[in-house]
Design a protein around this motif. Structure first.
Motif, PDB file in Angstrom:
ATOM      1  N   GLU A  61      12.321 -11.216 -17.074  1.00  0.00           N
ATOM      2  CA  GLU A  61      12.268  -9.764 -17.243  1.00  0.00           C
ATOM      3  C   GLU A  61      11.974  -9.387 -18.693  1.00  0.00           C
ATOM      4  OE1 GLU A  61      14.749  -5.844 -15.716  1.00  0.00           O
ATOM      5  OE2 GLU A  61      15.645  -7.842 -15.606  1.00  0.00           O
ATOM      6  N   THR A  65       8.671  -7.386 -20.053  1.00  0.00           N
ATOM      7  CA  THR A  65       8.850  -6.151 -20.811  1.00  0.00           C
ATOM      8  C   THR A  65       8.120  -6.204 -22.144  1.00  0.00           C
ATOM      9  OG1 THR A  65      11.011  -5.807 -19.793  1.00  0.00           O
ATOM     10  CG2 THR A  65      10.571  -4.604 -21.828  1.00  0.00           C
ATOM     11  N   ARG A  88      11.954 -11.222  -5.192  1.00  0.00           N
ATOM     12  CA  ARG A  88      12.239  -9.899  -4.629  1.00  0.00           C
ATOM     13  C   ARG A  88      12.349  -8.849  -5.735  1.00  0.00           C
ATOM     14  NH1 ARG A  88      16.444 -11.289  -2.368  1.00  0.00           N
ATOM     15  NH2 ARG A  88      15.657 -11.808  -0.306  1.00  0.00           N
ATOM     16  N   MET A  89      13.001  -9.217  -6.826  1.00  0.00           N
ATOM     17  CA  MET A  89      13.164  -8.290  -7.946  1.00  0.00           C
ATOM     18  C   MET A  89      11.816  -7.934  -8.568  1.00  0.00           C
ATOM     19  SD  MET A  89      13.029  -8.422 -11.569  1.00  0.00           S
ATOM     20  CE  MET A  89      13.467 -10.109 -12.036  1.00  0.00           C
ATOM     21  N   VAL A  90      10.967  -8.951  -8.762  1.00  0.00           N
ATOM     22  CA  VAL A  90       9.653  -8.704  -9.365  1.00  0.00           C
ATOM     23  C   VAL A  90       8.810  -7.810  -8.469  1.00  0.00           C
ATOM     24  CG1 VAL A  90       7.488  -9.790 -10.068  1.00  0.00           C
ATOM     25  CG2 VAL A  90       9.662 -10.838 -10.715  1.00  0.00           C
ATOM     26  N   ARG A  91       8.820  -8.089  -7.166  1.00  0.00           N
ATOM     27  CA  ARG A  91       8.007  -7.310  -6.240  1.00  0.00           C
ATOM     28  C   ARG A  91       8.450  -5.840  -6.155  1.00  0.00           C
ATOM     29  NH1 ARG A  91       4.449  -9.311  -7.163  1.00  0.00           N
ATOM     30  NH2 ARG A  91       3.260 -10.949  -6.125  1.00  0.00           N
ATOM     31  N   ALA A  92       9.688  -5.580  -6.490  1.00  0.00           N
ATOM     32  CA  ALA A  92      10.179  -4.202  -6.460  1.00  0.00           C
ATOM     33  C   ALA A  92       9.574  -3.367  -7.585  1.00  0.00           C
ATOM     34  CB  ALA A  92      11.702  -4.178  -6.549  1.00  0.00           C
ATOM     35  N   ARG A  93       9.023  -4.044  -8.602  1.00  0.00           N
ATOM     36  CA  ARG A  93       8.517  -3.307  -9.758  1.00  0.00           C
ATOM     37  C   ARG A  93       7.100  -3.671 -10.154  1.00  0.00           C
ATOM     38  NH1 ARG A  93      11.175  -5.953 -15.141  1.00  0.00           N
ATOM     39  NH2 ARG A  93       9.290  -5.044 -16.015  1.00  0.00           N
ATOM     40  N   SER A  94       6.543  -4.741  -9.593  1.00  0.00           N
ATOM     41  CA  SER A  94       5.241  -5.208 -10.064  1.00  0.00           C
ATOM     42  C   SER A  94       4.501  -5.961  -8.964  1.00  0.00           C
ATOM     43  CB  SER A  94       5.436  -6.135 -11.271  1.00  0.00           C
ATOM     44  OG  SER A  94       4.222  -6.767 -11.642  1.00  0.00           O
ATOM     45  N   GLN A  95       3.175  -5.927  -9.035  1.00  0.00           N
ATOM     46  CA  GLN A  95       2.327  -6.709  -8.139  1.00  0.00           C
ATOM     47  C   GLN A  95       1.737  -7.927  -8.845  1.00  0.00           C
ATOM     48  OE1 GLN A  95       1.786  -6.183  -4.727  1.00  0.00           O
ATOM     49  NE2 GLN A  95       3.548  -4.866  -5.112  1.00  0.00           N
ATOM     50  N   GLU A 180       0.530  -0.312  -1.610  1.00  0.00           N
ATOM     51  CA  GLU A 180       0.344  -1.479  -2.469  1.00  0.00           C
ATOM     52  C   GLU A 180       0.258  -2.756  -1.634  1.00  0.00           C
ATOM     53  OE1 GLU A 180       3.383  -1.638  -5.411  1.00  0.00           O
ATOM     54  OE2 GLU A 180       2.410  -0.137  -6.691  1.00  0.00           O
TER      55      GLU A 180
END
Length: 259
Positions: A61, A65, A88-95, A180
């Motif tokens: 993360e 950032t 799962r965390m990455v997919r919630a904010r980024s592709q 998306e």
């Protein structure tokens, strides 16, 4: 990531020349094993990639950032927060594209990662050639995802109230909202759109999408189809957009207008 020019690098006398980006892609390696991170970093840096190491999700993360990331190599078997949790965390904010890595080569691991939005999978132990091939394939899909075959794709497809812009990689719902998709989902949808009302076998879909996510005997394509169906709202339709042909493959079962 589009528009990067390429340059040619000769690794050593007798080696085949390798095309690397003139502006290096930034790749983050997430693995709690420092030895594995060092090995992967050396392989990638030798081919001109810019590499950052991360031991866990918190360091990933921080890396994301700090500056843009073009690809994440993510180990599944991490202490504490697992690679699947991090995916799962990455997919919630980024592709950002994700390649999962694990010592367990079981199909269930591969399916779980793909179902969460990963783009590819590498099983340990891995070889240098495989790592580089999969990295290049995923980055190529992201930088030029509208050319999965050897002929140019139309700019725009209209189907069942949906609109897909191939060059901009945009899927627009009947309500006008953008949906998306991951890089692998873009390739799969485009392959189906280019052959509407025709059954396409799993083996052919893997070949057409160049996804390198599995073999015709596993569930990789089935998982991608399932994800795409959910995003198209097919689960609520008596006549789905994507039909399963038992014992054969899949069909985009609607009319398509291509411009």
């Amino acid at each position: 990531m589009t528009g990067r020019s390429n340059t040619l690098l000769q690794l050593a006398p007798g080696d085949r020349p390798v095309r690397i980006p003139a502006i290096a892609h930034h790749i983050v390696i997430v693995d709690d094993d420092a030895g594995v991170r060092t090995l992967l970093a050396r392989i990638l840096r030798e081919c001109g990639y810019d590499v950052t190491g991360a031991a866990d999700g918190r360091e990933l993360e921080a890396a994301m950032t700090e500056r843009p990331v073009d690809l994440v190599l993510l180990d599944i078997m991490l202490p504490g927060e697992s690679g699947l949790d991090i995916c799962r965390m990455v997919r919630a904010r980024s592709q950002v594209p994700i390649i999962m890595i694990s010592a367990r080569g079981q199909e269930s691991d591969r399916v779980a990662g793909l179902d969460l939005g990963a783009d590819d999978y590498i099983a340990k132990p891995f070889g240098r050639a495989e790592v580089l091939a999969r990295v290049r394939a995923v980055l190529r899909r992201v930088s030029d995802p509208h050319v999965p075959l050897d002929i140019p794709a139309p700019e725009q497809f209209d189907f069942a109230g949906w609109r897909y812009h191939s060059r901009r990689c945009e899927l627009i719902s009947p309500s006008g909202a953008e949906v998306e998709l991951t890089a692998a989902e873009h390739e799969l949808l485009l392959a189906l759109l280019r052959h509407p009302q025709r059954m396409i076998g799993r083996e052919r879909l893997i070949e057409m999408t160049r996804s390198r996510i599995g073999t015709p005997n596993d569930r990789s394509i089935d998982v991608l189809i399932s994800r795409l169906r959910r995003k198209l709202g097919d689960g609520r339709k008596s006549r789905p957009i994507i039909r399963t042909i038992r014992g054969g493959g899949y069909m985009l079962a609607v009319d398509v207008r291509a411009d």
